[in-house]
Design an enzyme around this catalytic site. Structure first.
Site, mmCIF file in Angstrom:
data_model
loop_
_atom_site.group_PDB
_atom_site.id
_atom_site.type_symbol
_atom_site.label_atom_id
_atom_site.label_comp_id
_atom_site.label_asym_id
_atom_site.label_seq_id
_atom_site.Cartn_x
_atom_site.Cartn_y
_atom_site.Cartn_z
ATOM 1 N N ARG A 12 0.812 -1.220 0.000
ATOM 2 C CA ARG A 12 0.000 0.000 0.000
ATOM 3 C C ARG A 12 0.848 1.275 0.000
ATOM 4 O O ARG A 12 0.305 2.375 0.006
ATOM 5 C CB ARG A 12 -0.931 0.024 1.202
ATOM 6 C CG ARG A 12 -1.997 -1.032 1.125
ATOM 7 C CD ARG A 12 -2.940 -0.897 2.281
ATOM 8 N NE ARG A 12 -4.049 -1.825 2.122
ATOM 9 C CZ ARG A 12 -4.968 -2.018 3.016
ATOM 10 N NH1 ARG A 12 -4.931 -1.345 4.161
ATOM 11 N NH2 ARG A 12 -5.936 -2.873 2.811
ATOM 12 N N CYS A 13 2.154 1.124 0.008
ATOM 13 C CA CYS A 13 3.066 2.268 0.088
ATOM 14 C C CYS A 13 3.629 2.584 -1.292
ATOM 15 O O CYS A 13 4.229 1.725 -1.942
ATOM 16 C CB CYS A 13 4.202 1.949 1.056
ATOM 17 S SG CYS A 13 5.502 3.178 1.090
ATOM 18 N N SER A 14 3.453 3.817 -1.742
ATOM 19 C CA SER A 14 3.929 4.202 -3.076
ATOM 20 C C SER A 14 5.453 4.116 -3.175
ATOM 21 O O SER A 14 5.986 3.695 -4.212
ATOM 22 C CB SER A 14 3.455 5.612 -3.427
ATOM 23 O OG SER A 14 3.974 6.559 -2.521
ATOM 24 N N ASN A 30 6.315 0.417 -3.499
ATOM 25 C CA ASN A 30 5.996 -0.065 -4.848
ATOM 26 C C ASN A 30 6.989 0.460 -5.873
ATOM 27 O O ASN A 30 7.390 -0.263 -6.790
ATOM 28 C CB ASN A 30 4.566 0.328 -5.224
ATOM 29 C CG ASN A 30 3.541 -0.496 -4.478
ATOM 30 O OD1 ASN A 30 3.719 -1.693 -4.274
ATOM 31 N ND2 ASN A 30 2.472 0.142 -4.045
#
Length: 125
Positions: free
Chosen positions: A10-12, A15
């Site tokens: 969920r972490c940009s 990712n």
């Protein structure tokens, strides 16, 4: 040499770090640390590789930090246990290669661990 990434899907930033490794055709192992938190000993090892104190590895804007850590005079061991019990507190992503690690929040940090022998373990640009 094995490469491991402590990843939060969920972490940009996490990712982006994974995508950067994939784009460079680098084989790595994903550790979904929210589902499988690192042990207290693993956290100690990571802290040693990063050359950080436990508080420096914590996400201080998280609600659980404000509830369980902020304003309390906790010893390093207690902070490590708090990260183990509440892995959302751990900065991310962390990439480990051998006995070196970085908080990989930038391309520079990723490149520093993948391609260089000496690097800044705290590259967070």
């Amino acid at each position: 040499m094995d490469i491991k990434i402590y990843h939060n899907k969920r972490c940009s930033k996490s990712n982006a770090a994974m995508k950067a490794l994939e784009n460079q055709n680098i084989h790595f192992t994903i550790v979904n640390y929210l589902e499988n938190p690192p042990s207290v000993q693993e956290l100690k090892n990571i802290l040693q590789m990063l050359e950080l104190k436990p508080l420096e590895l914590m996400r201080t804007n998280e609600e659980v930090f404000k509830e369980k850590v902020k304003g309390k005079n906790l010893a390093d061991e207690e902070l490590i246990v708090a990260m183990h019990e509440n892995p959302i507190l751990i900065q991310r992503p962390i990439i480990i290669k051998g006995n070196k690690a970085v908080i990989a929040r930038s391309e520079e940090a990723i490149d520093s661990i993948i391609y260089r022998n000496s690097f800044n373990r705290h590259c967070e640009a």
